[in-house]
Design an enzyme around this catalytic site. Sequence first.
Site, PDB file in Angstrom:
ATOM      1  N   LYS A 215       0.864  -1.191   0.000  1.00 47.33           N
ATOM      2  CA  LYS A 215       0.000   0.000   0.000  1.00 47.33           C
ATOM      3  C   LYS A 215       0.894   1.233   0.000  1.00 47.33           C
ATOM      4  O   LYS A 215       1.819   1.346   0.818  1.00 47.33           O
ATOM      5  CB  LYS A 215      -0.876  -0.015   1.262  1.00 47.33           C
ATOM      6  CG  LYS A 215      -1.503   1.328   1.650  1.00 47.33           C
ATOM      7  CD  LYS A 215      -2.684   1.700   0.785  1.00 47.33           C
ATOM      8  CE  LYS A 215      -3.349   2.996   1.273  1.00 47.33           C
ATOM      9  NZ  LYS A 215      -3.996   2.887   2.589  1.00 47.33           N
ATOM     10  N   ASP A 348     -13.107   1.130   3.299  1.00 51.11           N
ATOM     11  CA  ASP A 348     -12.333   1.918   4.267  1.00 51.11           C
ATOM     12  C   ASP A 348     -12.894   1.733   5.669  1.00 51.11           C
ATOM     13  O   ASP A 348     -12.878   2.656   6.494  1.00 51.11           O
ATOM     14  CB  ASP A 348     -12.307   3.398   3.901  1.00 51.11           C
ATOM     15  CG  ASP A 348     -10.966   4.072   4.250  1.00 51.11           C
ATOM     16  OD1 ASP A 348     -10.090   3.376   4.806  1.00 51.11           O
ATOM     17  OD2 ASP A 348     -10.811   5.270   3.972  1.00 51.11           O
TER      18      ASP A 348
END
Length: 431
Positions: A215, A348
């Site tokens: 990420k 998220d």
Amino acid sequence: MTVATSPIRRALALPALLLACAAAHAAGAPAPRITAVKAAHMLDVRSGATLDQAVVLIDGERITAAGSKLAIPAGATVIDLGDKTLLPGLIDMHTHLTGNPEDTGYAAVAISVPRAALTGARNARRTLEAGFTSVRNVGAEGYADVALRDAINAGDLPGPRIAASGPALGISGGHCDDTMHAPEYKISAEGVADGVDEVLKRTRQVIKYGADVIKICATGGVLSFGDDPRASQYTIEEMRAIVAEAHRLGRKVAAHAHGGDGIRLAVLAGVDSIEHGSYIDDEGIKLMKEHKTWLVPTLYLGDWLIENAEAIRLPKPLLEKAKTVLPMARVNIGRAIQQGVAVAFGTDSAVYPHGLNGREFAVYVKLGMTPLQAIRSATVNASQLMGWADKVGSIEAGKLADLIAVDGDPLKDVRQLENVRWVMKGGVVAK
């Protein structure tokens, strides 16, 4: 000992299944390996067809056959779900299992890595029970998500299959850095790396310590101080170095990117997915389609965060950013959806409570997807982006027996996926 046969996994199974196994053992016969799951309906996510009188046959942790009115072998354990509709286990491509909404801003400073890992154990269970049998966790300090993944795989606790990133990579002072401390503390987040040589080393390091996916932060963010979500952060040279090394070592790269320039640079650098995409413009849409880059929107949080900002004590500067960025995200991502950018489902979660992941579907439909397209984003699409298309994402022979059941018809009302009634992971009932 595999996850499918561990004591904790057996304890999660339906009482009827446990009683059947116990009776067989008492009679001196081996417990049957074949399980047959019956339901009134089953959605074939590839064709879009709904099959009636559905039967799924499972041997151990894998599906051996699935269809309508299949013959059930003698001695099989039968789970009859009545009038429910079966679907593949859902996949969330953007979670933060080790965090909670109230951890935003300065509150996060007091949370240790061990505490975050234990928080993740609770949130993993909630996520699994919400019907998400696989997730991609994109960002956790101290490799807490790697530890959580390994504990779940060992059968120590219930939770989804996890592709973990460990610490997210970002520039000094950027969205993936801890910008809340005064300079005299000299504290930076674990994934901070600047320059080509440093990002290359950090990429190798997170892979060494267990990352399944890399990420990175290509732009500023909403829930961070002192940065602009529209501004790019990593240079294209830095991102190309990360992507090349990650791909060489068999990992994909997910890029947090809100702003147009950051999206463009990340796509040209070869990342596999753009996370958020709030300010995506026509050039970004064109490039993503050309490069076959996935978009992972995270949209329902726009409703929950603003409504609950006071309750979680969201710092005012972050709330002001949220009020600006999140409404724009829906406009721009709606346009990207309508123009055919490939979408994989993401939430998220941690910005809002874990277990509410299914509320994302209705937002996609509101922005122009059909219910089937929204469901595919969390099944076949997500499995492809994850690199797990050979084992999850559809109900087919040879795939892992990750199944969910809901009331009604999710093709008519996608919000049925907000209330998953029954969950199986790897052939073992988890809810």
